[in-house]
Design an enzyme around this catalytic site. Structure first.
Site, mmCIF file in Angstrom:
data_model
loop_
_atom_site.group_PDB
_atom_site.id
_atom_site.type_symbol
_atom_site.label_atom_id
_atom_site.label_comp_id
_atom_site.label_asym_id
_atom_site.label_seq_id
_atom_site.Cartn_x
_atom_site.Cartn_y
_atom_site.Cartn_z
ATOM 1 N N SER A 164 -5.528 -9.813 13.696
ATOM 2 C CA SER A 164 -5.313 -8.596 14.508
ATOM 3 C C SER A 164 -5.552 -7.300 13.754
ATOM 4 O O SER A 164 -4.885 -6.291 13.997
ATOM 5 C CB SER A 164 -3.898 -8.604 15.101
ATOM 6 O OG SER A 164 -3.717 -9.730 15.914
ATOM 7 N N HIS A 199 6.387 10.404 -6.679
ATOM 8 C CA HIS A 199 6.785 9.049 -6.310
ATOM 9 C C HIS A 199 5.608 8.416 -5.582
ATOM 10 O O HIS A 199 4.940 9.076 -4.780
ATOM 11 C CB HIS A 199 8.008 9.084 -5.395
ATOM 12 C CG HIS A 199 8.316 7.764 -4.743
ATOM 13 N ND1 HIS A 199 8.922 6.731 -5.419
ATOM 14 C CD2 HIS A 199 8.087 7.309 -3.478
ATOM 15 C CE1 HIS A 199 9.073 5.698 -4.601
ATOM 16 N NE2 HIS A 199 8.569 6.026 -3.413
ATOM 17 N N SER A 201 4.597 4.722 -3.479
ATOM 18 C CA SER A 201 5.126 3.466 -2.949
ATOM 19 C C SER A 201 4.200 2.943 -1.865
ATOM 20 O O SER A 201 3.478 3.720 -1.220
ATOM 21 C CB SER A 201 6.527 3.689 -2.378
ATOM 22 O OG SER A 201 6.967 2.566 -1.636
ATOM 23 N N GLY A 203 5.624 1.131 0.607
ATOM 24 C CA GLY A 203 6.497 1.029 1.767
ATOM 25 C C GLY A 203 6.824 -0.383 2.200
ATOM 26 O O GLY A 203 7.328 -0.589 3.300
ATOM 27 N N ARG A 204 6.540 -1.363 1.345
ATOM 28 C CA ARG A 204 6.829 -2.754 1.690
ATOM 29 C C ARG A 204 8.167 -3.173 1.099
ATOM 30 O O ARG A 204 8.813 -2.419 0.369
ATOM 31 C CB ARG A 204 5.721 -3.671 1.156
ATOM 32 C CG ARG A 204 4.344 -3.383 1.734
ATOM 33 C CD ARG A 204 4.288 -3.641 3.219
ATOM 34 N NE ARG A 204 2.962 -3.464 3.769
ATOM 35 C CZ ARG A 204 2.027 -4.408 3.808
ATOM 36 N NH1 ARG A 204 2.285 -5.614 3.325
ATOM 37 N NH2 ARG A 204 0.846 -4.158 4.330
ATOM 38 N N SER A 209 6.496 -5.508 -2.417
ATOM 39 C CA SER A 209 6.857 -4.104 -2.626
ATOM 40 C C SER A 209 6.306 -3.630 -3.960
ATOM 41 O O SER A 209 6.409 -4.320 -4.975
ATOM 42 C CB SER A 209 8.379 -3.955 -2.605
ATOM 43 O OG SER A 209 8.756 -2.644 -2.958
ATOM 44 N N ASN A 213 7.777 5.881 -10.168
ATOM 45 C CA ASN A 213 8.043 7.314 -10.250
ATOM 46 C C ASN A 213 7.571 7.796 -11.617
ATOM 47 O O ASN A 213 7.762 7.110 -12.617
ATOM 48 C CB ASN A 213 9.533 7.602 -10.092
ATOM 49 C CG ASN A 213 10.105 6.968 -8.836
ATOM 50 O OD1 ASN A 213 9.588 7.167 -7.743
ATOM 51 N ND2 ASN A 213 11.154 6.170 -8.991
#
Length: 337
Positions: A164, A199, A201, A203-204, A209, A213
């Protein structure tokens, strides 16, 4: 720890000078423009007068010797910085509808749904990057500026119909950075220094993840249409325990082994039409790093073509310890210079 650093930075920079009674860049420009128009030669155009004022202010308030590509960009950004209808770009903004890799990183997704078997080595990539000035006038030294910046990079599996067409990876990078122009002119260049806290990231959560920083300094030099930067950084530790299924710890404690401790950047604008950029990262202890080459060229209107080549580690956070070559082609909405 990161929260306290952000609070300290905001208090240190914003509180002492919040009520500073110094002129904004726009005030200085309007004052120069008014004075120059009254005494200008009748043959001078308004554009020439504006250009002369820009040079005067840059030399007096930014320490510039002669205007280069970055100085010109910063002056124009200052003139529109607080216009509510203008969004100021930070890094490049671009869309690459097609980007391919020679070494797809399926291992990172081996325990995540059925992605490992279905993601493809061709995808789309885009970057959106903006910045917001946090004060209008001189803060600590003449010509300085404080910004909040935000950059979003995303890799979209648009050609993977079996899963998808998901966004395989998205990296979010908020930062505060402070710019100081200097009066140091090695080899007749203009120079300046950025100090930043950022920072980054994806976002996981849990095993996929990735974040870190860091604080950094960026030493910037420019001459005419050429710019060079040296940006060393220090990673802020996040603890000794690695992230597991049950414990939230350090997502990538060895990230500097692959991302290095500095980045060299160069950009050259040829004839105001063609821009070549280069980024190099390196860790001399592990001999891991990366190189990225970019090339923009005219298309039509404000749109420019953009080709990007990457070789090494860390094109995205999920791939920080994965080496690959990638090539993409698309459209640049803004340049570096």
């Amino acid at each position: 720890m990161l929260k306290s650093l952000f609070v300290t930075l905001v208090i240190f920079f914003l509180v002492p000078k919040a009520l500073a009674k110094t002129q904004s860049f726009d005030d200085l420009f309007q004052e120069c423009l008014f004075t120059s128009i009254k005494t200008a030669n009748k043959d001078q155009t308004l554009k020439q007068i504006e250009s002369d004022c820009e040079k005067k202010i840059a030399k007096k308030h930014m320490g510039a010797k002669e205007l280069g590509a970055i100085s010109e960009r910063m002056i124009k950004e200052r003139q529109s910085a607080f216009n509510p209808y203008v969004i100021t770009p930070h890094k490049m903004n671009y869309i690459l509808p097609v980007i391919v890799t020679n070494a797809l990183n399926t291992e990172a997704y081996s325990d995540y749904s059925n992605w490992a078997e279905n993601i493809k080595d061709i995808e789309a990539k885009f970057q959106i990057s903006i910045k917001v000035p946090l004060f209008t006038s001189t803060f600590l030294v003449k010509g300085d500026q404080l910004f909040f910046g935000f950059t979003l990079e995303s890799w979209w599996q648009i050609y993977s119909e079996n899963i998808s067409r998901p966004f395989r990876e998205t990296n979010y990078q908020p930062e505060f950075f402070y710019f100081i122009p200097t009066k140091w002119h090695p080899f007749d260049t203009n120079s300046g220094i950025f100090f930043g806290l950022e920072h980054q990231s994806n976002g996981r959560s849990q095993l996929i993840s990735r974040s870190w920083n860091r604080v950094y300094a960026n030493f910037l030099f420019e001459k005419d249409s050429f710019a060079f930067s040296f940006r060393p950084w220090f990673r802020i530790p996040e603890g000794d325990e690695p992230t597991t299924r049950d414990v939230i710890g350090d997502d990538n404690s060895d990230i500097t082994k692959y991302m290095g401790h500095f980045e060299l950047g160069m950009a050259y604008d040829w004839r105001k039409d063609y821009e070549i950029s280069l980024k190099i990262r390196e860790n001399f202890a592990s001999h891991h790093g990366a190189i990225e080459i970019g090339f923009t060229f005219p298309l039509w209107g404000k749109l420019r073509g953009y080709a990007q080549y990457f070789n090494g580690y860390g094109e995205s956070l999920i791939d920080y310890n994965h080496k690959q070559q990638r090539f993409g082609i698309g459209i640049a909405l803004t340049d570096i210079l």
